[in-house]
Design a protein around this motif. Structure first.
Motif, PDB file in Angstrom:
ATOM      1  N   SER A  93      29.803  40.766  35.787  1.00 25.44           N
ATOM      2  CA  SER A  93      30.235  42.044  36.399  1.00 25.44           C
ATOM      3  C   SER A  93      29.683  42.033  37.922  1.00 25.44           C
ATOM      4  O   SER A  93      29.196  41.203  38.274  1.00 25.44           O
ATOM      5  CB  SER A  93      29.032  43.137  35.678  1.00 25.44           C
ATOM      6  OG  SER A  93      28.666  43.838  36.524  1.00 25.44           O
ATOM      7  N   PHE A  94      30.139  43.025  38.724  1.00 21.96           N
ATOM      8  CA  PHE A  94      29.765  43.380  40.117  1.00 21.96           C
ATOM      9  C   PHE A  94      28.101  43.080  40.112  1.00 21.96           C
ATOM     10  O   PHE A  94      27.747  42.712  41.168  1.00 21.96           O
ATOM     11  CB  PHE A  94      30.291  44.713  40.492  1.00 21.96           C
ATOM     12  CG  PHE A  94      29.965  44.974  41.981  1.00 21.96           C
ATOM     13  CD1 PHE A  94      30.629  44.616  43.092  1.00 21.96           C
ATOM     14  CD2 PHE A  94      28.715  45.535  42.232  1.00 21.96           C
ATOM     15  CE1 PHE A  94      30.083  44.816  44.283  1.00 21.96           C
ATOM     16  CE2 PHE A  94      28.153  46.036  43.483  1.00 21.96           C
ATOM     17  CZ  PHE A  94      29.091  45.532  44.511  1.00 21.96           C
ATOM     18  N   SER A  95      27.431  43.784  39.372  1.00 25.13           N
ATOM     19  CA  SER A  95      26.197  43.796  39.107  1.00 25.13           C
ATOM     20  C   SER A  95      25.287  42.366  39.125  1.00 25.13           C
ATOM     21  O   SER A  95      24.517  42.273  39.874  1.00 25.13           O
ATOM     22  CB  SER A  95      25.639  44.525  37.857  1.00 25.13           C
ATOM     23  OG  SER A  95      25.859  45.866  37.919  1.00 25.13           O
ATOM     24  N   THR A 121      38.322  24.574  29.736  1.00 22.05           N
ATOM     25  CA  THR A 121      37.838  25.254  30.829  1.00 22.05           C
ATOM     26  C   THR A 121      37.246  26.284  30.501  1.00 22.05           C
ATOM     27  O   THR A 121      37.291  26.949  29.574  1.00 22.05           O
ATOM     28  CB  THR A 121      39.156  25.704  31.694  1.00 22.05           C
ATOM     29  OG1 THR A 121      39.757  26.815  30.986  1.00 22.05           O
ATOM     30  CG2 THR A 121      40.087  24.770  32.163  1.00 22.05           C
ATOM     31  N   VAL A 122      36.281  26.762  31.424  1.00 24.69           N
ATOM     32  CA  VAL A 122      35.395  27.881  31.274  1.00 24.69           C
ATOM     33  C   VAL A 122      35.429  28.972  32.477  1.00 24.69           C
ATOM     34  O   VAL A 122      34.808  28.117  33.593  1.00 24.69           O
ATOM     35  CB  VAL A 122      33.929  27.516  31.019  1.00 24.69           C
ATOM     36  CG1 VAL A 122      33.154  28.708  30.484  1.00 24.69           C
ATOM     37  CG2 VAL A 122      33.833  26.440  29.942  1.00 24.69           C
ATOM     38  N   ASN A 123      35.754  29.812  32.447  1.00 24.91           N
ATOM     39  CA  ASN A 123      35.911  30.921  33.924  1.00 24.91           C
ATOM     40  C   ASN A 123      35.101  32.133  33.246  1.00 24.91           C
ATOM     41  O   ASN A 123      34.802  32.535  32.287  1.00 24.91           O
ATOM     42  CB  ASN A 123      37.175  30.956  34.144  1.00 24.91           C
ATOM     43  CG  ASN A 123      37.854  29.687  34.643  1.00 24.91           C
ATOM     44  OD1 ASN A 123      37.455  29.299  35.731  1.00 24.91           O
ATOM     45  ND2 ASN A 123      38.792  29.152  34.045  1.00 24.91           N
ATOM     46  N   ALA A 124      35.173  33.055  34.444  1.00 21.30           N
ATOM     47  CA  ALA A 124      34.630  34.303  34.256  1.00 21.30           C
ATOM     48  C   ALA A 124      35.322  35.316  34.883  1.00 21.30           C
ATOM     49  O   ALA A 124      36.132  35.097  35.941  1.00 21.30           O
ATOM     50  CB  ALA A 124      33.070  34.415  34.844  1.00 21.30           C
ATOM     51  N   VAL A 184      34.766  32.446  39.055  1.00 22.20           N
ATOM     52  CA  VAL A 184      34.442  34.003  38.704  1.00 22.20           C
ATOM     53  C   VAL A 184      35.776  34.836  39.463  1.00 22.20           C
ATOM     54  O   VAL A 184      35.768  34.986  40.600  1.00 22.20           O
ATOM     55  CB  VAL A 184      33.299  34.373  39.302  1.00 22.20           C
ATOM     56  CG1 VAL A 184      33.015  35.883  38.837  1.00 22.20           C
ATOM     57  CG2 VAL A 184      32.150  33.793  38.786  1.00 22.20           C
ATOM     58  N   LEU A 185      36.570  35.500  38.677  1.00 21.59           N
ATOM     59  CA  LEU A 185      37.816  36.093  38.973  1.00 21.59           C
ATOM     60  C   LEU A 185      37.654  37.616  38.961  1.00 21.59           C
ATOM     61  O   LEU A 185      37.400  38.316  38.152  1.00 21.59           O
ATOM     62  CB  LEU A 185      38.859  35.836  38.193  1.00 21.59           C
ATOM     63  CG  LEU A 185      40.276  36.500  38.656  1.00 21.59           C
ATOM     64  CD1 LEU A 185      40.788  36.150  39.864  1.00 21.59           C
ATOM     65  CD2 LEU A 185      41.202  36.505  37.384  1.00 21.59           C
ATOM     66  N   PRO A 186      37.148  38.220  40.259  1.00 20.93           N
ATOM     67  CA  PRO A 186      37.225  39.675  40.246  1.00 20.93           C
ATOM     68  C   PRO A 186      38.508  40.204  39.930  1.00 20.93           C
ATOM     69  O   PRO A 186      39.558  39.850  40.486  1.00 20.93           O
ATOM     70  CB  PRO A 186      36.785  40.129  41.851  1.00 20.93           C
ATOM     71  CG  PRO A 186      36.386  38.629  42.338  1.00 20.93           C
ATOM     72  CD  PRO A 186      37.265  37.696  41.775  1.00 20.93           C
ATOM     73  N   ILE A 187      38.349  41.426  38.873  1.00 14.70           N
ATOM     74  CA  ILE A 187      39.526  42.140  38.532  1.00 14.70           C
ATOM     75  C   ILE A 187      38.930  43.640  38.825  1.00 14.70           C
ATOM     76  O   ILE A 187      38.649  44.135  37.883  1.00 14.70           O
ATOM     77  CB  ILE A 187      40.137  41.850  37.422  1.00 14.70           C
ATOM     78  CG1 ILE A 187      40.244  40.410  36.905  1.00 14.70           C
ATOM     79  CG2 ILE A 187      41.239  42.743  36.799  1.00 14.70           C
ATOM     80  CD1 ILE A 187      40.683  40.150  35.326  1.00 14.70           C
ATOM     81  N   ASP A 188      38.798  44.065  40.247  1.00 14.47           N
ATOM     82  CA  ASP A 188      37.886  45.019  40.300  1.00 14.47           C
ATOM     83  C   ASP A 188      38.461  45.858  41.451  1.00 14.47           C
ATOM     84  O   ASP A 188      37.535  46.576  42.080  1.00 14.47           O
ATOM     85  CB  ASP A 188      36.374  44.463  40.906  1.00 14.47           C
ATOM     86  CG  ASP A 188      36.507  43.658  42.183  1.00 14.47           C
ATOM     87  OD1 ASP A 188      37.499  43.351  42.565  1.00 14.47           O
ATOM     88  OD2 ASP A 188      35.427  43.423  42.437  1.00 14.47           O
ATOM     89  N   GLY A 189      39.675  45.568  41.908  1.00 17.39           N
ATOM     90  CA  GLY A 189      40.162  46.644  43.032  1.00 17.39           C
ATOM     91  C   GLY A 189      39.726  46.440  44.385  1.00 17.39           C
ATOM     92  O   GLY A 189      39.936  47.484  45.122  1.00 17.39           O
TER      93      GLY A 189
END
Ligand SMILES: NC(=O)c1ccc[n+]([C@@H]2O[C@H](COP(=O)([O-])OP(=O)(O)OC[C@H]3O[C@@H](n4cnc5c(N)ncnc54)[C@H](O)[C@@H]3O)[C@@H](O)[C@H]2O)c1
Length: 255
Positions: free
Chosen positions: A151-153, A188-191, A246-251
């Motif tokens: 998360s962003f947090s 693979t391990v990603n977030a 860490v892939l942001p999918i957050d606009g």
């Protein structure tokens, strides 16, 4: 087989998970449910692990081919039993999405032991519990994709979320370390770091939610359905050379 008439129909032609087994924690509601739908539409057998029996029963009735698992991810014994159950039914686990989550927001000086521990237990311990169980299976397969939901947090901190931010930051460290440990085994391990209009977001007080929304460059929270394509990309065979990100999918929130 694509679900006709859904937005996933076209996407499932890009993402083919035929013959793959995908386990999604917190898969009965919100982002997790949308992921369960997405992977089912893309041909996978989906195991939906969730602690909420009512949500799980609803999800199972919507997705009758899915395997429902009533599991609290913070309970290592239950997680082990769930993994054994899946293996007995379908003999492999290709993709795990560690998505289950809760909020217990309060400023740090008011946080109770229980609120601190509950959040750490579900997010961080839950991610560890399931990862530890599936890695031996994925190692035998010489194939695996693990996607952890942060998360962003966890990346930037957020007032009232010391417990949640600590858990989500821990998940990032866990992701990067396990990515290094497992790369040589075809795993693979990603977030991903999403934001989406779900019950979790609805539980944030109105003023805080509006303030957060005003910081999103796209100007809105995503629908849960908009998280699937990013997760599916990281879960695809084609993403074999991408690990530890860490892939942001957050606009654009985290820009
Ligand atoms: N919605 C957002 O904007 C947002 C932003 C950043 C990160 N996230 C993360 O995305 C994930 C999903 O969030 P959401 O918004 O869909 O939440 P949600 O509350 O809509 O769904 C969470 C799901 O997890 C399940 N769950 C809770 N505790 C569990 C446990 N101990 N064991 C198994 N299942 C459990 C719930 O029953 C529910 O089905 C969480 O990890 C959350 O922290 C969400």
């Amino acid at each position: 087989m694509a679900l006709p008439g859904t937005c996933f129909e076209a996407m499932s032609t890009y993402f083919d998970f035929d013959g793959r087994v995908v386990l999604v924690t917190g898969g009965a509601r919100g982002i997790g449910y949308s992921l369960s739908e997405f992977f089912s539409a893309a041909g996978a057998t989906v195991a939906i692990a969730d602690a909420d029996p009512h949500a799980l029963a609803n999800a199972a009735s919507e997705l009758p081919d899915a395997i429902p698992l009533e599991i609290d991810v913070s309970d290592a014994t239950a997680v082990r039993a769930g993994v054994v159950d899946v293996l007995q039914r379908v003999a492999r686990i290709d993709v795990v999405v560690n998505n289950a989550g809760i909020l217990r927001d309060r400023v740090v000086w008011k946080l109770t032991d229980q609120e601190w521990q509950d959040v750490l237990n579900v997010h961080l311990n839950g991610t560890f519990n399931l990862t530890r169980e599936v890695v031996p299976i994925m190692r035998k397969q010489n194939y695996g994709r693990i996607i952890n939901v942060t998360s962003f947090s966890g990346l930037h901190g957020n007032i009232g979320q010391a417990n949640y931010a600590a858990a989500k930051a821990g998940i990032i460290g866990f992701t990067r370390t396990t990515a290094k440990e497992l790369a040589r085994f075809g795993i693979t391990v990603n977030a991903v770091s999403p934001n989406a209009e779900t019950d979790m977001v609805a539980s944030i007080p109105d003023d805080k939610r509006s303030e957060l929304q005003s910081q999103i460059p796209v100007g809105r929270f995503s629908s849960p359905d908009e998280v699937g394509p990013g997760v599916a990309f990281l879960a695809s065979e084609q993403a074999a050379y991408i690990t530890g990100v860490v892939l942001p999918i957050d606009g654009g929130l985290s820009i």
